[in-house]
Write an enzyme that holds these catalytic residues in place. Structure first.
Site, short mmCIF file in Angstrom:
data_model
loop_
_atom_site.label_atom_id
_atom_site.label_comp_id
_atom_site.label_asym_id
_atom_site.label_seq_id
_atom_site.Cartn_x
_atom_site.Cartn_y
_atom_site.Cartn_z
N ASN A 7 43.35 35.63 38.59
CA ASN A 7 44.87 35.28 38.92
C ASN A 7 45.32 36.45 39.67
OD1 ASN A 7 47.63 34.81 38.94
ND2 ASN A 7 47.73 35.33 36.78
N LYS A 9 48.05 36.60 41.24
CA LYS A 9 49.57 36.92 41.10
C LYS A 9 50.19 36.96 42.64
CE LYS A 9 48.69 38.81 36.73
NZ LYS A 9 49.30 39.83 35.36
N HIS A 102 52.20 30.71 32.27
CA HIS A 102 51.54 32.28 32.50
C HIS A 102 52.80 33.10 31.90
CE1 HIS A 102 50.73 36.13 33.84
NE2 HIS A 102 49.43 35.85 33.67
N GLU A 104 54.12 35.56 32.53
CA GLU A 104 55.17 36.28 33.59
C GLU A 104 56.30 35.14 34.00
OE1 GLU A 104 52.19 37.99 36.18
OE2 GLU A 104 51.65 39.07 34.62
N GLU A 171 46.56 34.75 26.32
CA GLU A 171 46.72 36.03 26.70
C GLU A 171 47.86 36.76 26.03
OE1 GLU A 171 45.57 35.90 31.03
OE2 GLU A 171 47.57 34.97 31.11
N GLY A 177 48.11 43.30 31.88
CA GLY A 177 48.68 44.57 32.98
C GLY A 177 48.84 45.88 32.49
N SER A 213 44.06 42.54 30.63
CA SER A 213 43.35 43.73 30.95
C SER A 213 41.74 43.53 30.70
CB SER A 213 43.92 44.99 29.72
OG SER A 213 45.11 45.08 30.04
N GLY A 235 44.67 41.96 37.47
CA GLY A 235 44.21 43.16 38.23
C GLY A 235 42.74 43.36 38.72
#
Ligand code: PGA
Length: 254
Positions: A7, A9, A102, A104, A171, A177, A213, A235
């Site tokens: 992902n 982002k 998601h 976020e 998640e 993150g 992570s 990330g």
């Protein structure tokens, strides 16, 4: 099948997208030459790129093993929804993979279980594969509400959905993150519970991934857990150097 999904982002420009996919494809072809192609056939490699990069990503990923997805969609067909993108629009640019719910989207943009449910219904109507994200916040985790929260998210999210093609991604919000990866045994247990809730209420066995992570140091341990079908990586999916070792972690002997 193991799912290794990235992902991106709100990262990566078109030129970076082109270079990334070219490089990843080259690396995958090297693995094929090492006679790892059968193993790669059992790994679903998907990248969820910003809308603006979808065209470029498709251009580069034709005739590769890399699938391209979007990070969000709207549940309405069309109309006065400034800034939104419909399922049909995604299909029109050959996207058949989409992230829905998601954390976020839930926590930064205020998407509710009801919004997510509408998106899941529409995604299935339009034959998109939806990666339905669930997970508890730190506070919910610390007050022992994890199971209650994921159960609510699953029951509300999948209500009246004609499930054809859904993958769930567990998640935990506190692990996204932050560098704080969820203990692999705990993640395995929540994934097991997730599968049980889905089976009991919808009569289906859906694949369930872990995200939060994940990197090259912990991917192997996570992927070896009994109930986990793969990982959703943020990330560490942003460079081929970091993402490739995660893909390799899904291969035996690596
Ligand atoms: P992270 O993100 O790997 O950077 O924690 C995961 C995700 O948001 O899907």
């Amino acid at each position: 099948m193991k799912y290794i999904m990235g992902n991106w982002k709100m990262n990566m420009l078109p030129d970076e997208t082109l270079k990334y996919i070219e490089k990843l494809d080259e690396e995958l072809k090297i693995l094929e030459k090492e006679e790892k192609d059968k193993e790669l056939d059992n790994i679903d490699i998907s990248l969820f790129v910003p809308f603006i990069n979808i065209f470029y990503a498709h251009l580069m990923s034709q005739e590769t093993r890399i699938l391209i997805g979007a990070q969000n969609m709207h549940y309405e067909e069309k109309g006065a929804f400034t800034g939104e993108v419909s399922a049909e629009m995604l299909k029109s640019v050959l996207v058949d993979n989409v992230l829905i719910g998601h954390s976020e989207r839930r926590h930064v943009f205020g998407e509710s279980d009801i919004d997510i449910n509408k998106k899941l219904i529409k995604s299935q109507e339009k034959d998109l594969r939806a990666i339905f994200c669930i997970g508890e916040t730190l506070e919910e985790n610390e007050t022992g509400k994890t199971e209650e929260v994921i159960k609510r998210q699953i029951l509300e999210g999948l209500k009246n959905v004609d499930i054809k093609n859904i993958i769930i991604a567990y998640e935990p919000v506190w692990a996204i993150g932050t560098g704080k990866v969820c203990d692999s045994d705990i993640a395995n247990n929540i994934v097991k519970i997730t599968k049980e809730i889905v089976k009991e209420n919808f009569g289906l066995d859906l694949p369930v991934l872990y995200g939060g992570s994940v990197d090259s140091n912990n991917a192997k341990e996570i992927l070896n857990k009994e109930y986990l079908d793969g990982v959703l990586v943020g990330g560490a999916s942003l460079t081929v150097d970091k993402f490739l070792p995660i893909i390799k972690s899904a291969m035996s002997g690596e």
